[in-house]
Each structure stands twice: as C-alpha cells, then as structure tokens.
Design an enzyme around this catalytic site. Sequence first.
Site, short mmCIF file in Angstrom:
data_model
loop_
_atom_site.label_atom_id
_atom_site.label_comp_id
_atom_site.label_asym_id
_atom_site.label_seq_id
_atom_site.Cartn_x
_atom_site.Cartn_y
_atom_site.Cartn_z
N ASP A 1 1.74 -8.72 18.99
CA ASP A 1 1.42 -8.56 20.42
C ASP A 1 0.26 -7.60 20.71
OD1 ASP A 1 3.41 -10.30 21.16
OD2 ASP A 1 4.92 -8.73 21.37
N ALA B 1 -10.69 -21.16 27.53
CA ALA B 1 -9.69 -21.75 28.44
C ALA B 1 -10.16 -21.74 29.89
CB ALA B 1 -8.38 -20.97 28.32
N ALA C 1 0.83 -1.21 0.00
CA ALA C 1 0.00 0.00 0.00
C ALA C 1 0.86 1.26 0.00
CB ALA C 1 -0.93 -0.01 1.21
P1 ATP Z 1 8.54 -5.68 18.50
O1 ATP Z 1 7.27 -5.24 19.15
O2 ATP Z 1 8.32 -6.74 17.50
O3 ATP Z 1 9.63 -6.03 19.49
P2 ATP Z 1 9.94 -3.19 18.11
O4 ATP Z 1 9.92 -2.20 17.01
O5 ATP Z 1 9.49 -2.68 19.47
O6 ATP Z 1 9.08 -4.44 17.63
P3 ATP Z 1 12.71 -3.32 18.97
O7 ATP Z 1 13.68 -4.44 18.89
O8 ATP Z 1 12.43 -2.73 20.30
O9 ATP Z 1 11.38 -3.85 18.25
O10 ATP Z 1 13.21 -2.12 18.03
C1 ATP Z 1 13.50 -2.34 16.67
C2 ATP Z 1 14.68 -1.51 16.26
O11 ATP Z 1 14.35 -0.13 16.43
C3 ATP Z 1 15.95 -1.70 17.09
O12 ATP Z 1 16.69 -2.83 16.70
C4 ATP Z 1 16.68 -0.42 16.80
O13 ATP Z 1 17.29 -0.47 15.52
C5 ATP Z 1 15.55 0.61 16.75
N1 ATP Z 1 15.41 1.27 18.05
C6 ATP Z 1 14.84 0.80 19.17
N2 ATP Z 1 14.92 1.68 20.18
C7 ATP Z 1 15.60 2.73 19.71
C8 ATP Z 1 16.06 3.99 20.26
N3 ATP Z 1 15.83 4.31 21.53
N4 ATP Z 1 16.74 4.82 19.45
C9 ATP Z 1 16.99 4.51 18.16
N5 ATP Z 1 16.59 3.36 17.59
C10 ATP Z 1 15.91 2.48 18.34
#
Ligand code: ATP
Length: 326
Positions: A131, A190, A26
């Site tokens: 999640d 459940a 999209a």
């Molecule tokens: P999920 O819910 O699947 O865990 P998410 O986006 O919360 O997804 P994270 O591993 O927390 O997953 O973050 C993904 C990526 O975002 C990290 O590997 C990093 O590259 C970037 N990231 C996370 N926190 C920060 C931060 N504080 N500053 C800059 N980049 C960040």
Amino acid sequence: MDPKVHRIGVLTSGGDAPGMNAAIRAVVRTACHYGIECVGIERGYNGLISGDMKPMTARDVSGITGLGGTILYTARCPEFQTPEGLKRAADSCRFMGIDGLVAIGGDGTFRGAGELSEYGISVVGIPGTIDNDIACTGYTIGFDTACNTAIDCIDKLDDTMRSHERCSVVEVMGHRSGHLALSVGIAVGATAVLIPEKSIDYDKDLILPIREGRLRGRSSFTVIVAEGAASGHDIAEIVADKTGIDTRVTVLGHVQRGGRPASRDRIIATRMGYEAVKVLVEGGTNKIICFDGCNYSTVDIDEALKMQKGIEEDTYAILEVIHSFK
Ligand code: ATP
C-alpha cells in the site's frame, strides 16, 4: 565492534508483500556477518507466542531474493494485542535468548514491536506493504511489484476494451490508501481514478472525463477504483447508467500481492534488512528504517505512528492536467 545484541529474531506480519524474502535474507546474512545468531519466527507474532521459530543460517536463506510472499509465513495475531499475549511473547523471547527483533510489516506490526520493546527487547521495523501507506517513509517494500502487476493486468484489459469500445472499471487494493490506485492510474493513463483520500463527485470526477474523452473521439476508457473508495461493481453500474457505454468490471484482488519482486523491491528490501541489523548492533531500538527515494534513515516508532500520510496534491493534479486534458 562488540554487537549490543546477541540473538536476533526476524518475523513478517500483517499482509504479505513481494520483497519480504529479500529483507529476511539481508537480516540473516548481516547478522551472520556480525557473528550474531538469527532466529526465524513464523506467522508474525503468533510464532513468538507459540514458539514456532527456528535458528536460521546464511545457507537457509539462499536463493530466496526473487521469491514472492514470505518464507516465514505471515498472519495477524489478535492475542498479541492483549497484555497476556504480549507477556507470553516477551517470555518466549527471553527463553530463546532473543534480545533483538526485526519486524517486517505495516503500522500495526510496528505498534506491536513498540509494545514488546517495553519488555527490554530491542526492536527495529522494516516497512513492508504493497500500500505504500506508512507515513514516515517514502517507500514500502512491495509497492513497485504490486504496481507492475496491476499495470500488466490493466494493459491486457485495455486491449480487449479498445477492441469492443468498452469502459473498463478496475478495482485495486487499498482500504484506507489510494497510493497504489493513483500510481497505477497515472501509469496506465486512466480516464478517472477514485481514491479514499478524496471525496467523490461522480459527475465531475467520473462521468465528465468520460464524456469529454468521447467528444474528443475516444471510444474505450479505463477507470481505477481503490477498494476503500467505492466498489468497482457500483462504479461500473454508474458509468453504464449515465453514459450508456458497455462497461466491464475487474477486481484484481490478491493477484496484486503475489509475483516475483521487481528490482526496486529486491534492492530496497536488501538495504533495509542490512540497515535494521546495523541499528541493533549499534545499540539502537524502537526505530523504523525509512527510504525517501535517495537516502536511508531511521525514525522513532512512537514518532512514526503519530504521522499521517496523505496523497501528494501535485500527483493527483496530474490526472486533471494530463489525463483529462481539455
Ligand atoms: P498491513 O499494512 O499489511 O495491514 P500491518 O502491520 O499494519 O500490515 P495489522 O494487521 O494492523 O497489519 O497488524 C499486524 C499485527 O501486529 C496484528 O495482528 C497484531 O499482532 C500486531 N499489532 C497490531 N496493533 C497492535 C497493538 N496496538 N499492540 C500490539 N500489537 C499490535
């Protein structure tokens, strides 16, 4: 209309979720509609740092709506969280002429996008995680498919548990969040659901509902455990010790992340991708696309990251009223 961005990058980051491909499609096709070029960035923020990115046309995203996973790959990128990594990513955007970015992922992904925006790149986040734990939105892409996958597995387990009069303990995904466990628990009826948001009283929340069910004539049971609440193996041991019921544990694991996206995920992902590009075209930045079940809206990334998402008490109460009825 004169678009406020000229080249949009799109990436998927964090854990993968079914429906991410529909969002990518999209984004690319909406960008094409506005005459904006689109660049697919591979492996989350790693691709921005390493330069693993390629222009994408409407044709490149043909036929991907129904594919699970993400064609752009996804990964965590610790380097992006360092000032040097962030600067390299921003330089890379400038070099490639990317002035807008759509980041599909969870809270961490949005935090990263917010940091990148300080280098003058317009950013919009799309919530993609099985999640459903992002506070600013009622729905995250992938949740419905993951629920359906877990329900399908548990229904199958139920057939064999009923035949052998066993208790099935099923560990589902959710480190810090019990939304998946709770929804799945309600859907399969459940006997007990253990989630990280609620402290567990094993006698009251686990053993008592099983005993009461037994007194009513039930001979097989299903207990759902979110991985962040307890280990499925530990719970199975407690059930077996305290009730004497033959108990089996199943850890569903990564199967919950896969599969062809359900209709809800395809449709919501498509709309979110479309909305994200519209925000960038109109000059917006630092926004997350949200869906409350009826309407789509945007919330500022900074504001969104301060929000906390809890469990709806009424939803939790359903377990006691309906599943463990007196
Ligand atoms: P999920 O819910 O699947 O865990 P998410 O986006 O919360 O997804 P994270 O591993 O927390 O997953 O973050 C993904 C990526 O975002 C990290 O590997 C990093 O590259 C970037 N990231 C996370 N926190 C920060 C931060 N504080 N500053 C800059 N980049 C960040």
